[in-house]
Design a protein around this motif. Structure first.
Motif, mmCIF file in Angstrom:
data_model
loop_
_atom_site.group_PDB
_atom_site.id
_atom_site.type_symbol
_atom_site.label_atom_id
_atom_site.label_comp_id
_atom_site.label_asym_id
_atom_site.label_seq_id
_atom_site.Cartn_x
_atom_site.Cartn_y
_atom_site.Cartn_z
ATOM 1 N N ALA A 64 0.813 -1.223 0.000
ATOM 2 C CA ALA A 64 0.000 0.000 0.000
ATOM 3 C C ALA A 64 0.838 1.260 0.000
ATOM 4 C CB ALA A 64 -0.932 -0.001 1.210
ATOM 5 N N ALA A 65 2.091 1.183 0.411
ATOM 6 C CA ALA A 65 2.950 2.364 0.401
ATOM 7 C C ALA A 65 3.264 2.812 -1.020
ATOM 8 C CB ALA A 65 4.251 2.079 1.148
ATOM 9 N N VAL A 66 3.240 1.879 -1.968
ATOM 10 C CA VAL A 66 3.494 2.204 -3.376
ATOM 11 C C VAL A 66 2.187 2.349 -4.138
ATOM 12 C CG1 VAL A 66 4.542 1.392 -5.532
ATOM 13 C CG2 VAL A 66 5.747 1.074 -3.359
ATOM 14 N N PHE A 67 1.250 1.432 -3.894
ATOM 15 C CA PHE A 67 -0.040 1.445 -4.585
ATOM 16 C C PHE A 67 -1.053 2.122 -3.661
ATOM 17 C CE2 PHE A 67 2.413 -1.915 -6.511
ATOM 18 C CZ PHE A 67 2.134 -1.801 -7.861
ATOM 19 N N SER A 68 -1.161 3.423 -3.791
ATOM 20 C CA SER A 68 -1.894 4.259 -2.848
ATOM 21 C C SER A 68 -3.393 4.292 -3.150
ATOM 22 C CB SER A 68 -1.331 5.687 -2.908
ATOM 23 O OG SER A 68 -2.157 6.579 -2.200
ATOM 24 N N SER A 69 -4.190 4.355 -2.090
ATOM 25 C CA SER A 69 -5.636 4.541 -2.235
ATOM 26 C C SER A 69 -6.013 6.002 -2.419
ATOM 27 C CB SER A 69 -6.362 3.978 -1.006
ATOM 28 O OG SER A 69 -6.196 2.586 -0.931
ATOM 29 N N GLU A 70 -5.053 6.894 -2.250
ATOM 30 C CA GLU A 70 -5.310 8.314 -2.461
ATOM 31 C C GLU A 70 -4.933 8.695 -3.892
ATOM 32 O OE1 GLU A 70 -3.178 10.497 0.526
ATOM 33 O OE2 GLU A 70 -4.175 9.492 2.185
ATOM 34 N N PRO A 71 -5.649 9.584 -4.524
ATOM 35 C CA PRO A 71 -6.751 10.393 -3.991
ATOM 36 C C PRO A 71 -8.099 9.681 -3.965
ATOM 37 C CG PRO A 71 -6.345 10.992 -6.261
ATOM 38 C CD PRO A 71 -5.290 9.988 -5.899
ATOM 39 N N ALA A 72 -8.232 8.537 -4.662
ATOM 40 C CA ALA A 72 -9.518 7.833 -4.663
ATOM 41 C C ALA A 72 -9.308 6.381 -5.053
ATOM 42 C CB ALA A 72 -10.502 8.499 -5.622
ATOM 43 N N ALA A 73 -10.065 5.500 -4.396
ATOM 44 C CA ALA A 73 -9.978 4.077 -4.695
ATOM 45 C C ALA A 73 -11.046 3.623 -5.674
ATOM 46 C CB ALA A 73 -10.092 3.264 -3.403
ATOM 47 N N THR A 74 -12.070 4.431 -5.860
ATOM 48 C CA THR A 74 -13.138 4.047 -6.782
ATOM 49 C C THR A 74 -12.717 4.323 -8.216
ATOM 50 O OG1 THR A 74 -14.167 6.200 -6.402
ATOM 51 C CG2 THR A 74 -15.013 4.325 -5.155
ATOM 52 N N ASN A 75 -13.339 3.604 -9.129
ATOM 53 C CA ASN A 75 -12.994 3.707 -10.542
ATOM 54 C C ASN A 75 -14.274 3.778 -11.373
ATOM 55 O OD1 ASN A 75 -11.092 3.578 -12.766
ATOM 56 N ND2 ASN A 75 -11.853 1.518 -13.150
ATOM 57 N N PRO A 76 -14.471 4.839 -12.175
ATOM 58 C CA PRO A 76 -13.555 5.947 -12.452
ATOM 59 C C PRO A 76 -13.358 6.847 -11.231
ATOM 60 C CG PRO A 76 -15.271 5.788 -14.140
ATOM 61 C CD PRO A 76 -15.686 4.913 -13.010
ATOM 62 N N GLU A 77 -12.241 7.544 -11.227
ATOM 63 C CA GLU A 77 -11.898 8.426 -10.116
ATOM 64 C C GLU A 77 -12.801 9.656 -10.132
ATOM 65 O OE1 GLU A 77 -8.015 11.073 -9.120
ATOM 66 O OE2 GLU A 77 -7.670 8.971 -9.640
ATOM 67 N N PRO A 78 -13.476 9.944 -9.007
ATOM 68 C CA PRO A 78 -14.384 11.096 -8.980
ATOM 69 C C PRO A 78 -13.608 12.407 -8.910
ATOM 70 C CG PRO A 78 -14.272 10.094 -6.826
ATOM 71 C CD PRO A 78 -13.462 9.210 -7.735
ATOM 72 N N PRO A 79 -14.239 13.509 -9.240
ATOM 73 C CA PRO A 79 -13.571 14.809 -9.155
ATOM 74 C C PRO A 79 -13.333 15.218 -7.710
ATOM 75 C CG PRO A 79 -15.886 15.092 -9.701
ATOM 76 C CD PRO A 79 -15.623 13.618 -9.750
ATOM 77 N N SER A 80 -12.454 16.185 -7.515
ATOM 78 C CA SER A 80 -12.034 16.569 -6.165
ATOM 79 C C SER A 80 -13.162 17.185 -5.342
ATOM 80 C CB SER A 80 -10.866 17.552 -6.245
ATOM 81 O OG SER A 80 -11.228 18.699 -7.002
ATOM 82 N N TRP A 81 -14.187 17.752 -5.994
ATOM 83 C CA TRP A 81 -15.226 18.418 -5.226
ATOM 84 C C TRP A 81 -16.032 17.442 -4.367
ATOM 85 C CZ3 TRP A 81 -20.166 16.717 -5.873
ATOM 86 C CH2 TRP A 81 -20.500 16.127 -7.088
#
Length: 409
Positions: A64-81
Protein backbone atom coordinates in the motif's frame (compact mmCIF):
# COMPACT_ATOMS: atom_id res chain seq x y z
CA UNK A 1 -10.96 -9.68 -29.55
CA UNK A 2 -11.26 -5.91 -28.96
CA UNK A 3 -11.33 -5.16 -25.22
CA UNK A 4 -11.75 -1.75 -23.60
CA UNK A 5 -12.33 -1.92 -19.84
CA UNK A 6 -12.71 1.88 -19.69
CA UNK A 7 -15.60 1.84 -22.17
CA UNK A 8 -18.95 1.51 -20.45
CA UNK A 9 -20.19 -0.57 -23.39
CA UNK A 10 -17.87 -3.35 -22.22
CA UNK A 11 -19.81 -3.62 -18.95
CA UNK A 12 -23.07 -4.04 -20.85
CA UNK A 13 -21.79 -7.26 -22.39
CA UNK A 14 -23.06 -10.59 -21.01
CA UNK A 15 -21.04 -11.89 -18.04
CA UNK A 16 -19.70 -14.82 -20.08
CA UNK A 17 -18.22 -12.48 -22.69
CA UNK A 18 -16.60 -10.35 -20.00
CA UNK A 19 -15.09 -13.41 -18.33
CA UNK A 20 -13.63 -14.47 -21.69
CA UNK A 21 -12.16 -10.99 -22.16
CA UNK A 22 -10.48 -11.08 -18.76
CA UNK A 23 -9.15 -14.57 -19.45
CA UNK A 24 -7.57 -13.17 -22.61
CA UNK A 25 -6.02 -10.27 -20.68
CA UNK A 26 -4.57 -12.65 -18.10
CA UNK A 27 -2.59 -14.29 -20.93
CA UNK A 28 -0.87 -11.02 -21.89
CA UNK A 29 2.76 -10.66 -20.87
CA UNK A 30 2.16 -7.35 -19.09
CA UNK A 31 -0.80 -5.37 -17.74
CA UNK A 32 -2.64 -3.45 -20.47
CA UNK A 33 -3.26 0.32 -20.35
CA UNK A 34 -6.77 1.66 -21.00
CA UNK A 35 -7.27 5.42 -21.59
CA UNK A 36 -10.33 7.08 -20.06
CA UNK A 37 -12.62 9.85 -21.23
CA UNK A 38 -13.10 12.89 -19.05
CA UNK A 39 -16.65 13.82 -18.00
CA UNK A 40 -16.80 17.44 -16.74
CA UNK A 41 -17.78 17.75 -13.06
CA UNK A 42 -18.27 13.98 -12.73
CA UNK A 43 -14.94 12.28 -13.30
CA UNK A 44 -11.40 13.08 -14.29
CA UNK A 45 -9.96 11.35 -17.32
CA UNK A 46 -6.54 9.76 -17.21
CA UNK A 47 -6.43 6.05 -17.80
CA UNK A 48 -5.22 2.99 -15.94
CA UNK A 49 -3.29 -0.26 -16.18
CA UNK A 50 -5.53 -3.28 -15.57
CA UNK A 51 -4.22 -5.73 -12.97
CA UNK A 52 -6.09 -8.91 -13.84
CA UNK A 53 -3.84 -11.70 -12.55
CA UNK A 54 -4.19 -12.92 -8.98
CA UNK A 55 -0.48 -12.42 -8.24
CA UNK A 56 -0.57 -8.81 -9.46
CA UNK A 57 -3.65 -7.94 -7.39
CA UNK A 58 -2.10 -9.48 -4.28
CA UNK A 59 1.24 -7.71 -4.83
CA UNK A 60 -0.42 -4.32 -5.21
CA UNK A 61 -2.73 -4.92 -2.21
CA UNK A 62 0.13 -5.83 0.10
CA UNK A 63 2.26 -2.88 -0.99
CA UNK A 64 0.00 0.00 0.00
CA UNK A 65 2.95 2.36 0.40
CA UNK A 66 3.49 2.20 -3.38
CA UNK A 67 -0.04 1.44 -4.58
CA UNK A 68 -1.89 4.26 -2.85
CA UNK A 69 -5.64 4.54 -2.23
CA UNK A 70 -5.31 8.31 -2.46
CA UNK A 71 -6.75 10.39 -3.99
CA UNK A 72 -9.52 7.83 -4.66
CA UNK A 73 -9.98 4.08 -4.70
CA UNK A 74 -13.14 4.05 -6.78
CA UNK A 75 -12.99 3.71 -10.54
CA UNK A 76 -13.55 5.95 -12.45
CA UNK A 77 -11.90 8.43 -10.12
CA UNK A 78 -14.38 11.10 -8.98
CA UNK A 79 -13.57 14.81 -9.15
CA UNK A 80 -12.03 16.57 -6.17
CA UNK A 81 -15.23 18.42 -5.23
CA UNK A 82 -16.78 15.16 -3.96
CA UNK A 83 -14.45 15.13 -0.95
CA UNK A 84 -15.27 18.74 -0.17
CA UNK A 85 -18.98 17.89 0.02
CA UNK A 86 -18.96 14.48 1.71
CA UNK A 87 -15.64 14.30 3.48
CA UNK A 88 -13.08 11.57 2.91
CA UNK A 89 -13.98 7.91 3.09
CA UNK A 90 -11.59 5.53 4.82
CA UNK A 91 -11.20 3.53 1.59
CA UNK A 92 -9.63 6.62 -0.02
CA UNK A 93 -6.94 7.07 2.64
CA UNK A 94 -3.44 5.77 3.29
CA UNK A 95 -1.62 5.42 6.58
CA UNK A 96 -1.31 7.08 8.99
CA UNK A 97 -4.79 8.59 8.48
CA UNK A 98 -6.24 5.26 7.40
CA UNK A 99 -4.64 3.43 10.32
CA UNK A 100 -6.06 5.92 12.82
CA UNK A 101 -9.63 5.54 11.54
CA UNK A 102 -9.31 1.77 11.28
CA UNK A 103 -8.12 1.57 14.92
CA UNK A 104 -11.23 3.44 16.02
CA UNK A 105 -13.78 1.46 14.00
CA UNK A 106 -12.11 -1.95 14.43
CA UNK A 107 -13.54 -2.09 17.94
CA UNK A 108 -16.96 -2.34 16.31
CA UNK A 109 -16.03 -5.57 14.52
CA UNK A 110 -14.12 -7.37 17.27
CA UNK A 111 -14.92 -11.06 17.90
CA UNK A 112 -16.63 -10.10 21.16
CA UNK A 113 -18.86 -7.52 19.43
CA UNK A 114 -19.75 -9.91 16.62
CA UNK A 115 -20.53 -12.72 19.05
CA UNK A 116 -22.92 -10.37 20.80
CA UNK A 117 -24.76 -9.82 17.53
CA UNK A 118 -25.40 -13.51 16.84
CA UNK A 119 -28.79 -13.83 18.51
CA UNK A 120 -30.04 -10.64 16.85
CA UNK A 121 -28.85 -11.89 13.43
CA UNK A 122 -30.53 -15.26 14.00
CA UNK A 123 -33.78 -13.55 15.02
CA UNK A 124 -33.63 -11.26 11.98
CA UNK A 125 -33.12 -14.22 9.63
CA UNK A 126 -35.97 -16.13 11.24
CA UNK A 127 -38.25 -13.12 10.85
CA UNK A 128 -37.31 -12.69 7.19
CA UNK A 129 -38.10 -16.33 6.45
CA UNK A 130 -41.37 -16.01 8.40
CA UNK A 131 -42.33 -13.15 6.09
CA UNK A 132 -41.34 -15.11 2.98
CA UNK A 133 -43.53 -18.02 4.07
CA UNK A 134 -46.41 -15.67 4.83
CA UNK A 135 -46.14 -13.52 1.69
CA UNK A 136 -45.04 -16.19 -0.79
CA UNK A 137 -41.98 -16.10 -3.04
CA UNK A 138 -41.67 -13.16 -5.42
CA UNK A 139 -38.21 -11.58 -5.56
CA UNK A 140 -35.32 -13.04 -3.56
CA UNK A 141 -33.44 -9.72 -3.53
CA UNK A 142 -36.14 -7.54 -2.01
CA UNK A 143 -37.58 -10.24 0.26
CA UNK A 144 -34.31 -11.72 1.55
CA UNK A 145 -30.90 -10.53 0.33
CA UNK A 146 -31.50 -6.77 0.59
CA UNK A 147 -33.23 -6.94 3.96
CA UNK A 148 -30.75 -8.67 6.22
CA UNK A 149 -27.57 -6.53 5.92
CA UNK A 150 -29.41 -3.23 6.34
CA UNK A 151 -31.38 -4.61 9.27
CA UNK A 152 -28.14 -5.67 10.99
CA UNK A 153 -26.40 -2.34 10.33
CA UNK A 154 -29.37 -0.36 11.65
CA UNK A 155 -29.46 -2.54 14.77
CA UNK A 156 -25.70 -2.13 15.31
CA UNK A 157 -26.05 1.65 15.17
CA UNK A 158 -29.42 1.63 16.98
CA UNK A 159 -30.95 3.71 14.20
CA UNK A 160 -34.44 4.85 15.25
CA UNK A 161 -37.21 2.88 13.55
CA UNK A 162 -38.67 6.08 12.08
CA UNK A 163 -35.44 6.65 10.10
CA UNK A 164 -35.00 3.16 8.68
CA UNK A 165 -37.14 3.60 5.59
CA UNK A 166 -34.85 6.48 4.56
CA UNK A 167 -31.80 4.27 5.09
CA UNK A 168 -33.22 1.60 2.77
CA UNK A 169 -34.05 4.27 0.19
CA UNK A 170 -30.49 5.61 0.29
CA UNK A 171 -28.99 2.18 -0.34
CA UNK A 172 -31.26 1.65 -3.34
CA UNK A 173 -30.22 5.04 -4.76
CA UNK A 174 -26.53 4.29 -4.20
CA UNK A 175 -26.81 0.91 -5.91
CA UNK A 176 -28.45 2.52 -8.94
CA UNK A 177 -25.69 5.13 -9.09
CA UNK A 178 -22.96 2.48 -9.35
CA UNK A 179 -24.60 1.17 -12.52
CA UNK A 180 -23.65 1.99 -16.09
CA UNK A 181 -25.78 4.82 -17.44
CA UNK A 182 -27.03 5.23 -20.99
CA UNK A 183 -26.51 8.99 -21.22
CA UNK A 184 -24.81 11.96 -19.58
CA UNK A 185 -28.22 13.31 -18.57
CA UNK A 186 -29.03 10.09 -16.71
CA UNK A 187 -25.62 10.15 -15.04
CA UNK A 188 -26.17 13.71 -13.80
CA UNK A 189 -29.65 12.81 -12.57
CA UNK A 190 -28.43 9.79 -10.58
CA UNK A 191 -25.44 11.73 -9.23
CA UNK A 192 -27.77 14.42 -7.93
CA UNK A 193 -30.08 11.90 -6.29
CA UNK A 194 -27.14 10.09 -4.72
CA UNK A 195 -25.67 13.33 -3.37
CA UNK A 196 -28.93 14.38 -1.73
CA UNK A 197 -29.42 10.94 -0.17
CA UNK A 198 -25.86 10.87 1.18
CA UNK A 199 -26.09 14.37 2.63
CA UNK A 200 -29.41 13.61 4.33
CA UNK A 201 -28.06 10.44 5.90
CA UNK A 202 -24.82 12.07 7.00
CA UNK A 203 -26.79 14.81 8.73
CA UNK A 204 -28.94 12.11 10.32
CA UNK A 205 -26.06 10.11 11.80
CA UNK A 206 -24.14 13.24 12.87
CA UNK A 207 -27.21 14.31 14.86
CA UNK A 208 -27.41 10.84 16.34
CA UNK A 209 -23.70 10.92 17.17
CA UNK A 210 -24.02 14.19 19.02
CA UNK A 211 -26.87 12.75 21.09
CA UNK A 212 -24.95 9.54 21.87
CA UNK A 213 -21.77 11.44 22.78
CA UNK A 214 -23.79 13.19 25.48
CA UNK A 215 -25.67 10.03 26.49
CA UNK A 216 -23.88 6.81 25.34
CA UNK A 217 -26.11 3.75 24.96
CA UNK A 218 -23.66 0.95 24.18
CA UNK A 219 -24.44 0.88 20.45
CA UNK A 220 -21.98 1.28 17.58
CA UNK A 221 -22.52 5.04 17.23
CA UNK A 222 -21.85 5.51 20.94
CA UNK A 223 -18.68 3.43 20.63
CA UNK A 224 -17.39 5.50 17.70
CA UNK A 225 -17.99 8.94 19.22
CA UNK A 226 -16.52 8.12 22.63
CA UNK A 227 -12.78 7.84 23.03
CA UNK A 228 -10.95 4.51 22.78
CA UNK A 229 -8.10 3.69 25.23
CA UNK A 230 -5.79 5.88 23.13
CA UNK A 231 -8.15 8.84 23.40
CA UNK A 232 -9.23 8.57 19.73
CA UNK A 233 -12.78 9.01 18.47
CA UNK A 234 -14.54 9.97 15.25
CA UNK A 235 -15.35 13.60 14.51
CA UNK A 236 -18.81 14.49 13.20
CA UNK A 237 -17.54 14.57 9.62
CA UNK A 238 -15.67 11.27 10.02
CA UNK A 239 -18.75 9.63 11.50
CA UNK A 240 -20.85 10.78 8.55
CA UNK A 241 -18.34 9.40 6.04
CA UNK A 242 -18.04 6.09 7.89
CA UNK A 243 -21.81 5.71 8.01
CA UNK A 244 -22.01 6.13 4.24
CA UNK A 245 -19.23 3.57 3.76
CA UNK A 246 -20.84 1.11 6.16
CA UNK A 247 -24.21 1.35 4.45
CA UNK A 248 -22.78 0.71 1.00
CA UNK A 249 -19.80 -1.61 1.63
CA UNK A 250 -21.41 -3.30 4.62
CA UNK A 251 -24.51 -4.02 2.58
CA UNK A 252 -23.29 -4.95 -0.87
CA UNK A 253 -20.97 -7.86 -0.09
CA UNK A 254 -23.54 -9.92 1.81
CA UNK A 255 -26.48 -8.82 -0.35
CA UNK A 256 -24.79 -9.59 -3.68
CA UNK A 257 -23.33 -12.89 -2.51
CA UNK A 258 -26.64 -14.16 -1.14
CA UNK A 259 -28.52 -13.16 -4.29
CA UNK A 260 -26.00 -14.90 -6.54
CA UNK A 261 -25.65 -17.73 -4.05
CA UNK A 262 -29.24 -18.98 -4.31
CA UNK A 263 -28.74 -19.20 -8.08
CA UNK A 264 -25.42 -21.08 -7.66
CA UNK A 265 -27.03 -23.61 -5.32
CA UNK A 266 -29.92 -24.09 -7.73
CA UNK A 267 -27.68 -24.57 -10.76
CA UNK A 268 -25.35 -26.94 -8.90
CA UNK A 269 -27.60 -29.49 -7.15
CA UNK A 270 -24.72 -31.85 -6.33
CA UNK A 271 -22.96 -29.05 -4.45
CA UNK A 272 -26.16 -28.18 -2.63
CA UNK A 273 -26.67 -31.83 -1.67
CA UNK A 274 -23.11 -31.97 -0.34
CA UNK A 275 -23.66 -28.80 1.67
CA UNK A 276 -26.84 -30.14 3.25
CA UNK A 277 -25.23 -33.51 4.03
CA UNK A 278 -23.36 -31.69 6.83
CA UNK A 279 -24.28 -28.02 6.87
CA UNK A 280 -21.98 -27.00 9.71
CA UNK A 281 -18.99 -28.76 8.17
CA UNK A 282 -19.41 -27.25 4.70
CA UNK A 283 -21.11 -23.85 5.05
CA UNK A 284 -17.93 -21.94 5.91
CA UNK A 285 -16.09 -22.95 2.76
CA UNK A 286 -19.30 -22.78 0.72
CA UNK A 287 -19.60 -19.08 1.61
CA UNK A 288 -15.96 -18.46 0.65
CA UNK A 289 -16.55 -20.19 -2.69
CA UNK A 290 -19.65 -18.06 -3.27
CA UNK A 291 -17.67 -14.89 -2.57
CA UNK A 292 -14.87 -16.05 -4.89
CA UNK A 293 -17.30 -16.95 -7.64
CA UNK A 294 -19.33 -13.76 -7.31
CA UNK A 295 -16.65 -11.14 -6.47
CA UNK A 296 -19.37 -8.79 -5.13
CA UNK A 297 -17.15 -5.71 -5.51
CA UNK A 298 -15.39 -6.06 -8.83
CA UNK A 299 -12.59 -3.51 -8.72
CA UNK A 300 -10.69 -0.77 -6.89
CA UNK A 301 -8.17 1.79 -8.12
CA UNK A 302 -4.69 2.62 -6.84
CA UNK A 303 -2.21 5.42 -7.67
CA UNK A 304 1.56 4.88 -7.78
CA UNK A 305 3.52 6.89 -5.22
CA UNK A 306 6.85 6.15 -6.94
CA UNK A 307 8.29 4.35 -9.93
CA UNK A 308 7.81 0.59 -9.66
CA UNK A 309 8.39 -2.47 -11.82
CA UNK A 310 5.51 -4.95 -12.00
CA UNK A 311 5.91 -8.06 -14.15
CA UNK A 312 8.43 -6.28 -16.35
CA UNK A 313 6.22 -3.20 -16.73
CA UNK A 314 7.87 0.07 -15.71
CA UNK A 315 5.15 1.95 -13.85
CA UNK A 316 5.77 5.64 -13.14
CA UNK A 317 4.89 7.77 -10.14
CA UNK A 318 1.33 9.02 -10.62
CA UNK A 319 0.25 6.13 -12.85
CA UNK A 320 -3.11 4.56 -12.09
CA UNK A 321 -3.80 0.84 -11.80
CA UNK A 322 -7.11 -0.92 -11.27
CA UNK A 323 -7.32 -4.15 -9.27
CA UNK A 324 -9.91 -6.40 -10.93
CA UNK A 325 -10.93 -8.79 -8.17
CA UNK A 326 -13.35 -10.73 -10.34
CA UNK A 327 -10.58 -11.56 -12.79
CA UNK A 328 -8.11 -12.47 -10.04
CA UNK A 329 -10.69 -14.83 -8.55
CA UNK A 330 -10.93 -16.68 -11.90
CA UNK A 331 -7.16 -16.94 -12.39
CA UNK A 332 -6.60 -20.49 -13.63
CA UNK A 333 -3.11 -20.66 -12.13
CA UNK A 334 -4.60 -20.30 -8.64
CA UNK A 335 -8.08 -21.78 -9.03
CA UNK A 336 -8.19 -24.83 -11.35
CA UNK A 337 -11.45 -25.06 -13.32
CA UNK A 338 -12.09 -21.55 -12.00
CA UNK A 339 -15.54 -21.11 -13.53
CA UNK A 340 -16.88 -24.15 -11.67
CA UNK A 341 -18.70 -23.75 -8.35
CA UNK A 342 -16.98 -26.17 -5.98
CA UNK A 343 -17.48 -25.86 -2.22
CA UNK A 344 -14.61 -28.29 -1.56
CA UNK A 345 -11.92 -26.26 -3.33
CA UNK A 346 -9.15 -24.39 -1.50
CA UNK A 347 -10.65 -20.89 -1.36
CA UNK A 348 -8.10 -19.33 0.99
CA UNK A 349 -6.35 -17.23 -1.70
CA UNK A 350 -9.54 -15.55 -2.99
CA UNK A 351 -9.71 -11.75 -3.03
CA UNK A 352 -13.49 -11.37 -2.88
CA UNK A 353 -13.11 -9.29 0.30
CA UNK A 354 -10.24 -7.34 -1.24
CA UNK A 355 -6.58 -8.29 -1.41
CA UNK A 356 -4.40 -8.90 1.66
CA UNK A 357 -3.10 -5.76 3.29
CA UNK A 358 -4.37 -2.73 5.22
CA UNK A 359 -7.50 -2.34 3.09
CA UNK A 360 -8.84 -5.88 3.52
CA UNK A 361 -12.59 -5.65 4.15
CA UNK A 362 -13.18 -4.69 7.78
CA UNK A 363 -16.66 -6.23 7.77
CA UNK A 364 -15.73 -9.57 6.18
CA UNK A 365 -16.49 -11.59 9.32
CA UNK A 366 -19.82 -9.83 9.82
CA UNK A 367 -20.80 -10.61 6.22
CA UNK A 368 -19.82 -14.27 6.75
CA UNK A 369 -21.86 -14.35 9.94
CA UNK A 370 -24.93 -12.93 8.21
CA UNK A 371 -24.72 -15.32 5.26
CA UNK A 372 -24.19 -18.38 7.44
CA UNK A 373 -27.28 -17.55 9.51
CA UNK A 374 -29.43 -16.70 6.49
CA UNK A 375 -28.59 -19.81 4.49
CA UNK A 376 -29.16 -21.95 7.58
CA UNK A 377 -32.68 -20.58 7.92
CA UNK A 378 -33.46 -20.78 4.21
CA UNK A 379 -32.12 -24.26 3.51
CA UNK A 380 -33.45 -25.93 6.65
CA UNK A 381 -36.89 -24.31 6.81
CA UNK A 382 -37.44 -24.13 3.03
CA UNK A 383 -35.60 -27.25 1.80
CA UNK A 384 -37.00 -26.90 -1.72
CA UNK A 385 -36.10 -23.22 -2.15
CA UNK A 386 -34.56 -22.48 -5.54
CA UNK A 387 -34.12 -19.67 -8.02
CA UNK A 388 -36.36 -19.45 -11.09
CA UNK A 389 -34.94 -18.26 -14.40
CA UNK A 390 -32.06 -15.88 -14.83
CA UNK A 391 -31.33 -12.96 -12.49
CA UNK A 392 -31.70 -9.35 -13.60
CA UNK A 393 -28.22 -7.93 -13.08
CA UNK A 394 -27.25 -4.33 -12.47
CA UNK A 395 -25.14 -3.16 -15.40
CA UNK A 396 -22.13 -1.87 -13.51
CA UNK A 397 -18.35 -1.75 -13.67
CA UNK A 398 -18.04 -1.79 -9.86
CA UNK A 399 -20.88 -3.57 -8.11
CA UNK A 400 -21.77 -7.16 -9.09
CA UNK A 401 -25.34 -6.63 -7.96
CA UNK A 402 -28.50 -8.59 -8.66
CA UNK A 403 -31.46 -6.28 -9.14
CA UNK A 404 -34.01 -9.08 -8.94
CA UNK A 405 -34.14 -12.88 -8.84
CA UNK A 406 -37.37 -14.86 -9.02
CA UNK A 407 -37.55 -17.88 -6.71
CA UNK A 408 -39.87 -20.51 -5.37
CA UNK A 409 -40.09 -23.09 -2.62
Amino acid sequence: MHIDLADLDFWRKPPKERREAFASLRQREQPVFFPEKKVPLLRSGSGFYALVRHADVVEASRNAAVFSSEPAATNPEPPSWVKQVFGESMVNMDDPRHARLRRIVTRSFSPKMLAGLQSDIDDACAGIVDDVIKDGPRDFVTQVAARLPIHVICDMLDIPQAWRAKVHQHVDVSTAYTGVRTSLARTVQLAGQNMLALLALQRMVIKLGQERAADPKGDLVSLLVTANPDGEKLSDRELGSFFSLLLVAGNETARNTMAHGIKLLTDNPAQRELLMSDFDAHIGNAIEEMVRHVSPIMQFRRTLTRDYELRGLELKKGDKVVLFYGSANRDETVFPDADAFDITRDTKPHVGFGGPGPHFCLGANLARQEMRAMFRQLLTRLPDIRSVGEPELLVSNFDNSVRSQAFTF
